[in-house]
Design a protein around this motif. Structure first.
Motif, PDB file in Angstrom:
ATOM      1  N   GLU A 174     -26.425  35.311  -2.591  1.00 44.84           N
ATOM      2  CA  GLU A 174     -27.808  35.182  -2.122  1.00 44.84           C
ATOM      3  C   GLU A 174     -27.795  34.171  -0.985  1.00 44.84           C
ATOM      4  O   GLU A 174     -27.363  33.031  -1.182  1.00 44.84           O
ATOM      5  CB  GLU A 174     -28.679  34.689  -3.278  1.00 44.84           C
ATOM      6  CG  GLU A 174     -30.137  34.504  -2.934  1.00 44.84           C
ATOM      7  CD  GLU A 174     -30.883  35.829  -2.857  1.00 44.84           C
ATOM      8  OE1 GLU A 174     -30.852  36.577  -3.842  1.00 44.84           O
ATOM      9  OE2 GLU A 174     -31.465  36.100  -1.808  1.00 44.84           O
ATOM     10  N   LEU A 175     -28.253  34.588   0.188  1.00 45.76           N
ATOM     11  CA  LEU A 175     -28.216  33.700   1.358  1.00 45.76           C
ATOM     12  C   LEU A 175     -28.918  32.384   1.033  1.00 45.76           C
ATOM     13  O   LEU A 175     -30.100  32.375   0.691  1.00 45.76           O
ATOM     14  CB  LEU A 175     -28.897  34.389   2.545  1.00 45.76           C
ATOM     15  CG  LEU A 175     -28.781  33.632   3.863  1.00 45.76           C
ATOM     16  CD1 LEU A 175     -27.343  33.451   4.279  1.00 45.76           C
ATOM     17  CD2 LEU A 175     -29.554  34.338   4.964  1.00 45.76           C
ATOM     18  N   CYS A 176     -28.167  31.263   1.102  1.00 49.45           N
ATOM     19  CA  CYS A 176     -28.734  30.001   0.636  1.00 49.45           C
ATOM     20  C   CYS A 176     -28.572  28.863   1.629  1.00 49.45           C
ATOM     21  O   CYS A 176     -28.954  27.734   1.345  1.00 49.45           O
ATOM     22  CB  CYS A 176     -28.106  29.634  -0.713  1.00 49.45           C
ATOM     23  SG  CYS A 176     -26.313  29.521  -0.654  1.00 49.45           S
ATOM     24  N   HIS A 186     -29.543  30.988  -5.827  1.00 49.12           N
ATOM     25  CA  HIS A 186     -28.224  31.503  -5.475  1.00 49.12           C
ATOM     26  C   HIS A 186     -28.001  32.768  -6.299  1.00 49.12           C
ATOM     27  O   HIS A 186     -28.904  33.215  -7.015  1.00 49.12           O
ATOM     28  CB  HIS A 186     -27.134  30.480  -5.791  1.00 49.12           C
ATOM     29  CG  HIS A 186     -27.343  29.126  -5.176  1.00 49.12           C
ATOM     30  ND1 HIS A 186     -26.832  28.774  -3.958  1.00 49.12           N
ATOM     31  CD2 HIS A 186     -28.034  28.036  -5.610  1.00 49.12           C
ATOM     32  CE1 HIS A 186     -27.182  27.527  -3.668  1.00 49.12           C
ATOM     33  NE2 HIS A 186     -27.914  27.056  -4.648  1.00 49.12           N
ATOM     34  N   CYS A 188     -21.159  33.411  -4.025  1.00 47.57           N
ATOM     35  CA  CYS A 188     -22.612  33.350  -4.056  1.00 47.57           C
ATOM     36  C   CYS A 188     -23.106  34.567  -3.283  1.00 47.57           C
ATOM     37  O   CYS A 188     -22.640  34.835  -2.182  1.00 47.57           O
ATOM     38  CB  CYS A 188     -23.125  32.076  -3.402  1.00 47.57           C
ATOM     39  SG  CYS A 188     -24.930  32.022  -3.314  1.00 47.57           S
ATOM     40  N   HIS A 195     -23.417  29.295   2.832  1.00 48.98           N
ATOM     41  CA  HIS A 195     -23.555  30.337   1.805  1.00 48.98           C
ATOM     42  C   HIS A 195     -22.255  31.123   1.618  1.00 48.98           C
ATOM     43  O   HIS A 195     -21.773  31.316   0.509  1.00 48.98           O
ATOM     44  CB  HIS A 195     -24.698  31.275   2.190  1.00 48.98           C
ATOM     45  CG  HIS A 195     -24.582  32.650   1.630  1.00 48.98           C
ATOM     46  ND1 HIS A 195     -24.713  32.908   0.293  1.00 48.98           N
ATOM     47  CD2 HIS A 195     -24.310  33.840   2.227  1.00 48.98           C
ATOM     48  CE1 HIS A 195     -24.545  34.215   0.075  1.00 48.98           C
ATOM     49  NE2 HIS A 195     -24.295  34.786   1.235  1.00 48.98           N
ATOM     50  N   MET A 207     -19.565  29.414  -0.389  1.00 47.20           N
ATOM     51  CA  MET A 207     -19.885  28.991  -1.757  1.00 47.20           C
ATOM     52  C   MET A 207     -19.128  29.865  -2.742  1.00 47.20           C
ATOM     53  O   MET A 207     -19.696  30.715  -3.411  1.00 47.20           O
ATOM     54  CB  MET A 207     -21.402  29.083  -1.974  1.00 47.20           C
ATOM     55  CG  MET A 207     -21.868  28.441  -3.262  1.00 47.20           C
ATOM     56  SD  MET A 207     -23.653  28.418  -3.336  1.00 47.20           S
ATOM     57  CE  MET A 207     -23.854  28.197  -5.108  1.00 47.20           C
TER      58      MET A 207
HETATM   59 CU1  CUA Z   1     -25.480  29.815  -2.725  1.00 45.46          CU
HETATM   60 CU2  CUA Z   1     -25.479  31.568  -1.184  1.00 45.46          CU
END
Ligand code: CUA
Length: 343
Positions: free
Chosen positions: A208-210, A171, A206, A214, A217
């Motif tokens: 960062e693509l998670c 992340h 967040c 996402h 988040m």
């Molecule tokens: Cu955790 Cu995007």
């Protein structure tokens, strides 16, 4: 500078959409200010170069255009010019120096987390272990020995050092008003510091693509004045989640049967980090948001308990609590909202 103020004004308007504040262009602390200064400096230099090169280019096109009656005239041919070569070597060197000196200086200042890595922390040094998980954030305060989630509470005007880790996948921790992004990796910890000048609430994301949630988040950074912060820490250290009002004891029972296996209501949660698999709820009633995304009202808590998947797709609580009756959910929501520090 008019352009800069225009952009800032636009950012202010956009940033003003939510209750809390978020904009890289209106920095609210030392780290964010350094990054903002570098952004403006490098953009200014780039704009200057583009303008000068475009001006010279246009001048050449017009000045040396083919004129009527001179179709076969070839202009004077020039080969090599020491003067020009010196000019186009020295100017870029100067521009790079103007860019490099503050960049290197600020980079070292931003990377200085030595205060967080001493064996015994100096009095008053704040270090927080930040753990990113699908799709929530945990904040464990090292010196204060307290744990919370979703709201990172920090004192105004002080550097707070962060040890960033991802518990599952990668992340990225981002509070636009306070500092640039930093990845939270499962395998190696990253470190940074943030600092906020004034009390207030800042949005965190967040970056960062998670996964499917996402974009949901999110978290808050709540900045308190120093004395308020001390009171908050003291109240958190006392919060054990045991004594609650008689009116919410039914909900407490439901919580102990159905939720306590994963969620703690004790801010001094003694379990090791790897075992803390769900958000700590010790001060849930004080938080701005439910699950980081909806206003913290009893209505939204019930909605979340009933069908978390509809609010945050792919989250790990999904469908595990489908068996609770409406009555149990009502009691549980009242209990959760009662978890306040009483400040
Ligand atoms: Cu955790 Cu995007």
């Amino acid at each position: 500078w008019r352009l800069v103020s225009l952009v800032s004004l636009l950012a202010l308007l956009l940033g003003g959409c939510g209750k809390a504040f978020q904009s890289t262009l209106i920095p609210q602390g030392e780290a964010a200010k350094m990054q903002y200064d570098l952004l403006i400096l490098s953009t200014s230099i780039m704009v200057l170069v583009v303008l000068v090169v475009t001006a010279i280019f246009l001048y050449v096109i017009v000045r040396f255009r083919q004129r009527k009656g001179q179709e076969n005239v070839i202009p004077k041919q020039v080969e090599g010019s020491h003067k020009l070569e010196v000019i186009w070597t020295v100017i870029p060197i100067l521009l790079l120096l103007v860019l490099a000196v503050p960049t290197v200086t600020y980079t070292f200042k931003l990377a200085d987390v030595s205060a967080a890595n001493k064996k015994t922390l100096d009095e008053g040094t704040s270090v927080v272990d930040v753990t990113a998980r699908l799709y929530w954030w945990e904040f464990a305060y090292k010196g204060e020995k307290i744990i919370t989630s979703q709201d990172l509470v920090i004192p105004a005007g002080k550097k707070v050092y962060l040890n960033l880790k991802g518990a599952d996948i990668k992340h990225s921790f981002w509070v636009p008003s306070l500092a640039g992004k930093m990845d939270t990796n499962p395998d190696n910890a990253n470190q940074m510091w943030i600092q906020a000048d004034k009390a207030g609430t800042y949005n965190g994301f967040c970056a960062e693509l998670c996964g499917p949630s996402h974009a949901l988040m999110q978290f808050k950074v709540r900045v308190l004045n120093e004395s308020e912060y001390k009171d908050w820490v003291a109240a958190m250290q006392k919060q054990d989640g045991k004594s609650v009002a008689a009116s919410v004891q039914d909900g407490q029972k439901v919580f102990q049967q159905s939720c306590a296996g994963c969620h703690a209501v004790d801010a001094k949660d003694a379990r090791p980090a790897a075992a803390r698999i769900a958000p700590n709820l010790a001060n849930f009633g004080d938080r701005d948001m439910v699950a980081g995304i909806a206003d913290n009202t009893e209505e939204n808590v019930k909605k979340w308990l009933k069908d978390p998947e509809s609010m945050k797709p792919g989250n790990l609580m999904t469908n595990k609590y489908g068996k609770l009756s409406d009555q149990q959910i009502d009691a549980l929501a009242a209990y959760l909202e009662s978890l306040k520090l009483g400040q």
